[in-house]
Design a protein around this motif. Structure first.
Motif, PDB file in Angstrom:
ATOM      1  N   SER A  71       2.454   1.674  -3.413  1.00  0.00           N
ATOM      2  CA  SER A  71       1.409   1.988  -4.117  1.00  0.00           C
ATOM      3  C   SER A  71       0.943   3.388  -4.093  1.00  0.00           C
ATOM      4  O   SER A  71       0.801   4.343  -5.266  1.00  0.00           O
ATOM      5  CB  SER A  71       0.235   1.268  -4.420  1.00  0.00           C
ATOM      6  N   ASP A  72       0.867   4.038  -3.119  1.00  0.00           N
ATOM      7  CA  ASP A  72       0.443   5.241  -2.583  1.00  0.00           C
ATOM      8  C   ASP A  72       1.840   6.372  -3.325  1.00  0.00           C
ATOM      9  O   ASP A  72       1.720   7.314  -3.761  1.00  0.00           O
ATOM     10  CB  ASP A  72       0.693   5.731  -1.393  1.00  0.00           C
TER      11      ASP A  72
ATOM     12  N   LYS B  86       0.792  -1.126  -0.007  1.00  0.00           N
ATOM     13  CA  LYS B  86      -0.088  -0.024  -0.023  1.00  0.00           C
ATOM     14  C   LYS B  86       0.855   1.279  -0.107  1.00  0.00           C
ATOM     15  O   LYS B  86       0.649   2.115  -0.951  1.00  0.00           O
ATOM     16  CB  LYS B  86      -1.021   0.035   1.179  1.00  0.00           C
TER      17      LYS B  86
ATOM     18  N   GLU C 152       1.751   6.510  -7.034  1.00  0.00           N
ATOM     19  CA  GLU C 152       0.776   7.600  -7.645  1.00  0.00           C
ATOM     20  C   GLU C 152       1.251   9.180  -7.874  1.00  0.00           C
ATOM     21  O   GLU C 152       0.804   9.779  -8.334  1.00  0.00           O
ATOM     22  CB  GLU C 152      -0.612   7.456  -6.632  1.00  0.00           C
TER      23      GLU C 152
END
Length: 130
Positions: A107-108, A104, A111
């Motif tokens: 992934s953050d 997570k 972005e």
């Protein structure tokens, strides 16, 4: 503090002898004492027996030394967390949670990175400006 040290602390908390504890978890007489004196590791099968025999013992405290030694089972209306049925399951679940958290976070971070198209446009803009 190692797991064996926490086991000894739990035995003292229960006001038991090491012999009585060994008998309760169905290991050979002197097992706990021998492991303590040699500062040895405890096998996962023995850890499972301890947790099965003493459900009030907090597995997270036993393994990692975190939290309270004793789970407050009677006073809490909330169900206990599902730690798993064996030490292997507990560790596997912990590893899965860590990996999910890391994925997570990764992934953050992804972005916030510009796309190749955005990078290409920025390069072209800078080349035209020179």
């Amino acid at each position: 503090m190692k797991i064996i040290d926490r086991i000894i602390e739990f035995i003292k908390h229960k006001n038991m002898s090491m012999r009585a504890f060994d008998m309760s978890i169905k290991v050979g007489n002197g097992y706990t004492s021998k492991q303590s004196k040699s500062n040895a590791s405890i096998g996962s099968d023995v850890l499972e027996r301890i947790l099965d025999t003493y459900p009030e013992l907090n597995p997270v405290w036993l393994i990692k030394g975190q939290g309270d030694m004793i789970l407050d089972i009677k006073n809490s209306g909330e169900p206990l967390p599902d730690y798993g049925k064996s030490i292997d399951e507990i560790l596997e679940n912990k590893i899965k949670r860590i990996v999910q958290e890391q994925l997570k976070d990764f992934s953050d971070k992804l972005e916030s990175f510009p796309t190749l198209d955005q990078i290409s446009k920025e390069i072209q803009k800078n080349l035209r400006g020179k």
